[in-house]
Design a protein around this motif. Sequence first.
Motif, short mmCIF file in Angstrom:
data_model
loop_
_atom_site.label_atom_id
_atom_site.label_comp_id
_atom_site.label_asym_id
_atom_site.label_seq_id
_atom_site.Cartn_x
_atom_site.Cartn_y
_atom_site.Cartn_z
N ALA A 199 0.58 -1.30 0.30
CA ALA A 199 0.03 0.04 0.03
C ALA A 199 0.73 1.24 0.04
O ALA A 199 2.15 1.12 0.04
N SER A 200 0.13 2.31 0.17
CA SER A 200 1.13 3.52 0.30
C SER A 200 2.14 3.78 1.40
O SER A 200 3.21 4.29 1.30
N ASN A 201 1.68 3.01 2.37
CA ASN A 201 2.21 3.16 3.73
C ASN A 201 2.93 1.40 4.04
O ASN A 201 1.99 0.72 3.62
N PRO A 202 4.01 1.55 4.54
CA PRO A 202 4.60 0.17 4.64
C PRO A 202 3.92 -0.42 6.02
O PRO A 202 3.33 0.28 6.58
N PRO A 203 4.00 -1.72 6.27
CA PRO A 203 4.62 -2.78 5.40
C PRO A 203 3.96 -3.58 4.43
O PRO A 203 2.76 -3.22 4.40
N PRO A 204 4.65 -4.37 3.53
CA PRO A 204 3.96 -5.19 2.57
C PRO A 204 3.04 -6.38 3.32
O PRO A 204 3.32 -6.46 4.48
N PHE A 205 2.05 -6.59 2.66
CA PHE A 205 1.16 -7.72 3.43
C PHE A 205 0.75 -8.79 2.40
O PHE A 205 0.97 -8.40 1.06
N LYS A 206 0.22 -9.88 2.70
CA LYS A 206 -0.11 -11.01 1.78
C LYS A 206 -1.70 -11.11 2.07
O LYS A 206 -2.24 -10.89 3.06
N ALA A 207 -2.33 -11.27 0.81
CA ALA A 207 -3.48 -11.40 0.66
C ALA A 207 -3.91 -12.88 0.01
O ALA A 207 -3.18 -12.97 -1.13
N ALA A 208 -5.21 -13.64 0.16
CA ALA A 208 -5.26 -14.80 -0.27
C ALA A 208 -6.42 -14.89 -1.25
O ALA A 208 -7.33 -14.07 -1.02
N LEU A 209 -6.19 -15.33 -2.37
CA LEU A 209 -7.35 -15.52 -3.42
C LEU A 209 -8.42 -16.35 -2.82
O LEU A 209 -8.42 -17.49 -2.46
N THR A 210 -9.74 -15.63 -2.74
CA THR A 210 -10.96 -16.36 -2.24
C THR A 210 -11.96 -16.89 -3.09
O THR A 210 -12.78 -17.79 -3.11
N GLU A 211 -12.11 -15.70 -3.96
CA GLU A 211 -13.23 -16.02 -4.95
C GLU A 211 -12.70 -15.61 -6.61
O GLU A 211 -11.94 -14.67 -6.52
#
Length: 418
Positions: A199-211
């Motif tokens: 995002a515009s601010n850290p930190p990076p993050f993980k997102a899981a595909l759900t649909e």
Amino acid sequence: MGKRLVIVESPAKAKTVNKYLGSDFLVKASMGHIRDLPKKSLGVDIEHDFKPDYEIIPARTSTVAELQKAAKQSEAVLLAADPDREGEAICWHLSTVLGAFNKNIYRVLFHEITKGAVQRAFENLRELDQNKINAQQARRLLDRLVGYLISPLLWKKIGRGLSAGRVQSIALRVICEREREIKDFIPEEYWSITAELKASNPPPFKAALTEIDGKKTKIKNEKSATAAVSELRNLPFDLEKVEVKEKKRNPSPPYITSTLQQDGFRLFHFPVKKTMYVAQRLYEGLEIGPKGSVGLITYMRTDSVRVSNQALSWARKYIRQNYSEEYLPEKSRIYKNKRKAQDAHEAIRPTTLSLPPDAVKPYLAKEEYNLYRIIWNRFIASQMSSALIEETVFDIKASKYKFKAKGEVIKFDGYFIL
């Protein structure tokens, strides 16, 4: 009049109990069971109502002789073995071999070896519980019948050296059935996709595909997964929804036997036998410096999460003294037992608030300290406030693909502080 003879199972327990009784008592140890079925024969008369043929265990001959002599010289015999089926059976066998030497035989029951509990127990003498005795005998006779009658059949049909047992044979069947299920299971290939986003601010993050296209993700092969990833690399990811909610995490109830065994293995890699051996030592009493032999926990064979009002009261007092008021709920937490719990004994807990883990650490072996510490923490935590968690759920969309990311922040640690 002579002294009153008190009989417990072990020298360690005898030493702790003796500390709380006056000079009118003589405390001796039976060293566990004194009678059993014979080793070289079935010892059960199947034709006559399964009548058992007990005999003195050879290694206990001198112990029995010593107890018989002491019983003859005593005013009364007080049997104070553990408050369960095995303890009741030990007392019954003792009453059988000592009955000819002293007719005044009584049962004493306590669930923790503290001054108050021991003295109250000796003020309330009881008769032996025949139902517990019969329950133990039924188990013992079934052990013998299954082991002695079915094991030879295994030698004949499969091979020498195999054994059958009341518990082990059923456990083996469960294992075999589970193994068949594993072998019969037909695996299905599936793939999951996780995006690492910034995002515009850290930190990076993980997102899981759900649909995908509004339907729950189901990617069955590498080709479909690779195609989806290739498409996603060229798509913008947009934050569609943010949901923030507060959750409570409630503490677990105090230990019962099974949960203590589970955590003994999970945390310290203790086999069940070691966990119970160490717990027995904590229950029977250990030398705590100038305090002498002290029973540190309540009886460790229990399926009940029930706790006495006295223990609830001192747990709250300890929390109030050592933490702020916000860590103390408005009222004591009362946990419900499972439907089939026998509820014969309290949950496993410390016997006094005056001996926290750090106070006894210099006097305990490492495994004793570790087990005592988790029993103490679990009990104190069970009476503390819930932890408050702020959970944030991010819904992220990339064309037809929907991803979810979750984050948690602890707003109030509550029982987590332990």
